[in-house]
Scaffold this motif. Structure first.
Motif, PDB file in Angstrom:
ATOM      1  N   ASP A  61      20.903   5.077-105.430  1.00 37.12           N
ATOM      2  CA  ASP A  61      20.310   4.318-104.333  1.00 37.12           C
ATOM      3  C   ASP A  61      20.619   5.293-102.982  1.00 37.12           C
ATOM      4  O   ASP A  61      19.833   5.088-102.004  1.00 37.12           O
ATOM      5  N   LYS A  62      21.767   6.017-102.905  1.00 40.90           N
ATOM      6  CA  LYS A  62      22.177   6.764-101.801  1.00 40.90           C
ATOM      7  C   LYS A  62      22.597   8.172-102.277  1.00 40.90           C
ATOM      8  O   LYS A  62      23.135   8.433-103.345  1.00 40.90           O
ATOM      9  N   VAL A 104      32.327   7.238-100.973  1.00 40.61           N
ATOM     10  CA  VAL A 104      31.461   6.264-102.126  1.00 40.61           C
ATOM     11  C   VAL A 104      32.658   5.536-102.813  1.00 40.61           C
ATOM     12  O   VAL A 104      32.411   4.374-103.134  1.00 40.61           O
ATOM     13  N   GLU A 109      30.674   2.084-103.990  1.00 36.10           N
ATOM     14  CA  GLU A 109      29.277   2.392-104.404  1.00 36.10           C
ATOM     15  C   GLU A 109      28.903   2.867-105.772  1.00 36.10           C
ATOM     16  O   GLU A 109      29.890   3.865-106.291  1.00 36.10           O
ATOM     17  N   LYS A 110      28.441   2.082-106.461  1.00 35.31           N
ATOM     18  CA  LYS A 110      28.052   2.327-108.039  1.00 35.31           C
ATOM     19  C   LYS A 110      26.865   3.382-108.530  1.00 35.31           C
ATOM     20  O   LYS A 110      26.657   3.887-109.465  1.00 35.31           O
ATOM     21  N   LYS A 111      26.118   3.630-107.254  1.00 37.13           N
ATOM     22  CA  LYS A 111      24.708   4.206-107.541  1.00 37.13           C
ATOM     23  C   LYS A 111      24.641   5.224-106.470  1.00 37.13           C
ATOM     24  O   LYS A 111      23.650   5.283-105.808  1.00 37.13           O
ATOM     25  N   SER A 112      25.701   6.112-106.165  1.00 38.89           N
ATOM     26  CA  SER A 112      25.537   7.090-105.080  1.00 38.89           C
ATOM     27  C   SER A 112      25.956   8.502-106.003  1.00 38.89           C
ATOM     28  O   SER A 112      26.746   8.613-106.923  1.00 38.89           O
ATOM     29  N   SER A 135      31.214   6.032-111.022  1.00 39.39           N
ATOM     30  CA  SER A 135      29.646   5.593-110.809  1.00 39.39           C
ATOM     31  C   SER A 135      29.227   5.095-112.021  1.00 39.39           C
ATOM     32  O   SER A 135      29.528   5.592-113.137  1.00 39.39           O
TER      33      SER A 135
END
Length: 453
Positions: A61-62, A104, A109-112, A135
């Motif tokens: 996502d990021k 992160v 954050e899990k989707k960076s 992640s």
């Protein structure tokens, strides 16, 4: 002259076609020729299917960008990367890899991902994708972003070096182009506007290479068919001469009918086998193209595209294909008539094997003449199409490609037919003249006996 020819033909044809080895070879090789093109074309389409070129999601996502190549603050151009989820990725500039990874981790954050960009002393830009600890993005999924970088290399490189969206738009703008031939330049008609003429010129280039392939294939086919079945024809003709049944046969069957019946009987079995294989190969190509289109509709395999475009190039028109087959048939018959002549002047199987050099020499000479002078069908000398021995090898190509005039083709066919009939009649007369002759024979001896009869 040809009384009871049909009886000789039927007898010889049955002896050839009803053999178990003949039937097994015909069916087995036919099945291979049918299935091989189907499997090959499907495999080629599978290896070029569009799914391999579609970018899969990288799962992010990021993406935090650590760019040491240039001072860049806007990475929105990367949102134009085609593929699942790339347009929605948020790009965030970062000072260092360690700082981006900590950000992160602290934010949970899990989707960076972290993207580290550098430039070497030669100015080459390189990038590394880093998966932060904790992640949910797997290494396999993250590799999809590397594929995106590879596919969109130009976009990625100019973005990472700080080129603006406006400049990038100018760089990626398509260049206007056009093309003219000499006459089109004077009239202002471009090749792209005149699509018919452009296609015609493109097809001519393709036809040249394809014509060379067809010529080589016909030469090889003719060589192997004549050598294989020519020897069989000589053998069959000598068999009666070596037996005591010949005297009885000559009472009820004319020599010309006997020779022609033996020749056409063996040849019919061979051509039936040969054209069955051609039919299976053609069916395999057609089915292969249809199936590859149905299974992989977006594949752009060059072989499949080429086969689909044959109709647009005005090649293999029905009438031309029919005439090419006629030329091929008469060419084979002509050479096999020479084999019959070799059998007619022979008294034993050993002599027949030795005399086969008569048609082998003509065949080899014609083969090399076509290979040296006729592979470029457009510049081939006219004599190649008119001399029957070379015409049998090159006339079919000119007809199939549509580059040969019908008048030339008909003249070539006429010469083939006349020469074939002359050879058959001559073989019959020599066969009759030497029917009861015992002793060593040869061409000179055969003609001496023939002229003294």
């Amino acid at each position: 002259m040809f009384k009871n020819f049909d009886k000789v033909f039927k007898f010889t044809f049955r002896n050839q076609a009803l053999q178990k080895g003949y039937k097994a070879l015909t069916i087995t090789f036919g099945a291979i020729l049918l299935l091989a093109p189907i499997l090959v074309l499907i495999f080629i389409s599978w290896t070029t299917k569009s799914d391999d070129n579609v970018l899969q999601s990288c799962g992010a996502d990021k993406i935090y960008v650590v760019n040491e190549a240039a001072n860049v603050s806007d990475y929105s151009a990367l949102k134009s990367i085609p593929g699942d989820g790339y347009a929605s990725i948020e790009y965030i500039p970062a000072e260092s890899v360690e700082g981006a990874v900590d950000t992160v981790k602290n934010a949970g954050e899990k989707k960076s991902l972290v993207l580290y960009v550098t430039k070497d002393k030669n100015g080459a830009v390189s990038a590394r994708v880093i998966i932060p600890e904790g992640s949910e993005i797997t290494s396999k999924t993250a590799k999809n972003y590397n594929k995106a970088i590879d596919k969109m290399e130009m976009l990625f490189t100019v973005t990472m070096q700080g080129i603006s969206i406006q400049d990038m738009t100018e760089i990626t703008r398509k260049i206007g182009y056009d093309g003219f031939d000499a006459s089109g330049w004077k009239t202002g008609t471009s090749l792209f506007a005149d699509k018919e003429k452009a296609n015609e010129q493109n097809n001519e280039r393709i036809r040249d290479g394809f014509g060379m392939i067809i010529t080589l294939l016909i030469c090889l086919i003719m060589y192997f068919v004549v050598m294989a079945y020519g020897a069989s024809i000589s053998k069959n003709i000598v068999l009666e001469k070596a037996s005591k049944l010949m005297d009885t046969m000559l009472i009820s069957v004319k020599p010309e009918a006997l020779v022609f019946g033996k020749l056409t009987g063996v040849l019919a079995a061979g051509l039936l086998q040969f054209f069955f294989w051609i039919l299976m190969l053609a069916a395999g190509l057609i089915i292969g193209v249809k199936l590859s289109d149905a299974i992989f509709p977006d594949a752009q395999a060059p072989a499949v595209v080429f086969l689909k475009s044959l109709g647009a190039m005005n090649m293999f028109q029905p009438l031309n294909v029919f005439l090419a087959v006629i030329v091929l048939l008469f060419g084979i018959i002509m050479y096999c008539a020479m084999a019959a002549f070799a059998g007619a002047i022979s008294s034993t199987m050993e002599q027949a094997a030795s005399n086969q050099g008569i048609f082998a020499v003509f065949l080899l000479f014609s083969y090399f003449a076509v290979i040296i002078k006729g592979t470029d069908i457009n510049s081939a000398p006219m004599w190649l199409f008119l001399v029957p021995f070379t015409a049998a090898l090159i006339l079919p190509t000119g007809l199939l490609l549509g580059t040969l005039s019908m008048s030339t083709a008909l003249i070539g066919v006429a010469i083939l037919v006349v020469l074939t009939l002359v050879l058959l009649i001559l073989a019959g007369h020599i066969y009759k003249a030497m029917a009861l002759y015992k002793g060593d024979t040869g061409i000179r001896k055969a003609f001496k006996i023939l002229t003294t009869k």
